[in-house]
Design an enzyme around this catalytic site. Sequence first.
Site, PDB file in Angstrom:
ATOM      1  N   LYS A 190       1.040  -3.023   4.921  1.00  0.00           N
ATOM      2  CA  LYS A 190       0.100  -3.827   4.150  1.00  0.00           C
ATOM      3  C   LYS A 190       0.753  -4.761   3.132  1.00  0.00           C
ATOM      4  CE  LYS A 190      -3.928  -3.603   4.099  1.00  0.00           C
ATOM      5  NZ  LYS A 190      -4.882  -2.635   3.607  1.00  0.00           N
TER       6      LYS A 190
ATOM      7  N   SER B  52       0.853  -1.178   0.000  1.00  0.00           N
ATOM      8  CA  SER B  52       0.000   0.000   0.000  1.00  0.00           C
ATOM      9  C   SER B  52       0.891   1.230   0.000  1.00  0.00           C
ATOM     10  CB  SER B  52      -0.898  -0.006   1.237  1.00  0.00           C
ATOM     11  OG  SER B  52      -1.328   1.310   1.534  1.00  0.00           O
TER      12      SER B  52
END
Length: 478
Positions: free
Chosen positions: A290, A284
């Site tokens: 992420k 991300s």
Amino acid sequence: MWSGRFREPLNPQFEAWQRSFPFDWRLVQVEVRASIAHARALAAAGILSPIEEQQMIAGLHAIGEITLQSEQHRNDPAAPFAASAAQAEDVHHFVELELTRKLGDLALKLHTGRSRNEQIATDMRLYIRNALDDVLRGQREWAIALLALARRSGTAVMPSYTHLQRAEPVLVAHWLLAYVSMIERDMSRLEDCRVRMNLCPLGSGAIAGATIALNRSIAAQALSFQAPTSNSMDATSDRDFALEFTQALSIFGLHVSRFAEEITLFSTAEFAFVDLPEAFSTGSSAMPQKKNPDLTELLRGKAARLFGASATLSLLLKGLPLAYNKDLQEGQEPVFDAADTALGILSVLPSFTRTLRFRSDRMAAAAASGYLNAMAAATYLSNKGVPFRKAHEQIGNAVRYALESGRELEQLTLTELQTFGEAFAEDFYAAITIEATLDCHDVPGGTARHRVAAALDAADQRIAAVGDLGGKEASGVR
Ligand code: ARG
């Protein structure tokens, strides 16, 4: 191509708008092959002399080769043919223009006894037949990847789910084999579709049949079709083969999307059954921690696109009067898109599947808690002669009691168990271990360990028997 009857020029916007060449250039290889087949039939009918036939075929081959080369370099096969490309209404027109540049008036004989209506019907069948074989190869590769993963997972267990609530333990291999069953149906659907589509429209003319006595078997054979089609009106307006192809791909996409959804779910921190392979995941730009399952999410999204293609074809054909109508031209792009989408999916799915590593500790822990052995426990009682309905109730009561004290069934003492029914004995504990819970499903198609081992061998053999399809001609198109 058809200007004889006209005195006024076409409206330039309309002229540009109605062209299909911007997308049907993808048919150039099959158009060339179909034209060669027609030239052979014309020669057999005495319309072309043997010399003319040779010249015609050589000219067509040359167009095929140059377009193929430029196709391999860039996505625009018409680039070396800019002049014809600028003029061409569609791929049929394009090949005729090029051939005329090469052969002069001789080229104009090629259109004897044929119509673009049968040409496009033939080209689409040839294109789809090639695409279908490519998809089959990819599907088989995915099945092989799933089988390898299943074999590698040995006797690892996981919970199965109904209503997305834990149900019973199953072998990880059993779960993976469910997807092999789906892909086998997908392959057989495409194979069925291939048989039905493998007939040659050439000789159907514009609608009522060719106006010269063509031996239709010549073209059919030259193009490896099983036989000529049996009705010229149907042959020039039928697109069932395209509809079936996109429908079969939609169902395949649906299966892929279910797999993709399960992997997406299993990769969450809440499940943590699978570590997403980094090579197939994305980060991300905002949240540094992420690792996102973009691959499986995109797979779900691609399935929607496949449905779109089959929906377009259904709507296009509904209520369409016989025979050819220009609407049919709109059926080409969804077919190309569906083929590209399916092949795109298959360009990543087998390697992604091979890379998957399951967290067998997490899966086993999830399978070992939450009363997933309750069904096996009820089966134990029913094997002792307790009617199943009663057994179900006794185990239900035992589960309720165990829940209250935060224990599993195997943690209850025999004395405690016997308050729910008389049939409980010391052998109860052996009957509800994870192994016993698996093995009590001892039917073909069940998750008992030896059944899954047999199912895996059988699936291996079936997939091997599909052959590597290498014998079928490679498409060279797309
Ligand atoms: N480009 C046309 C198509 O894809 C070819 C057939 C044209 N036939 C006709 N009668 N206008 O449908």
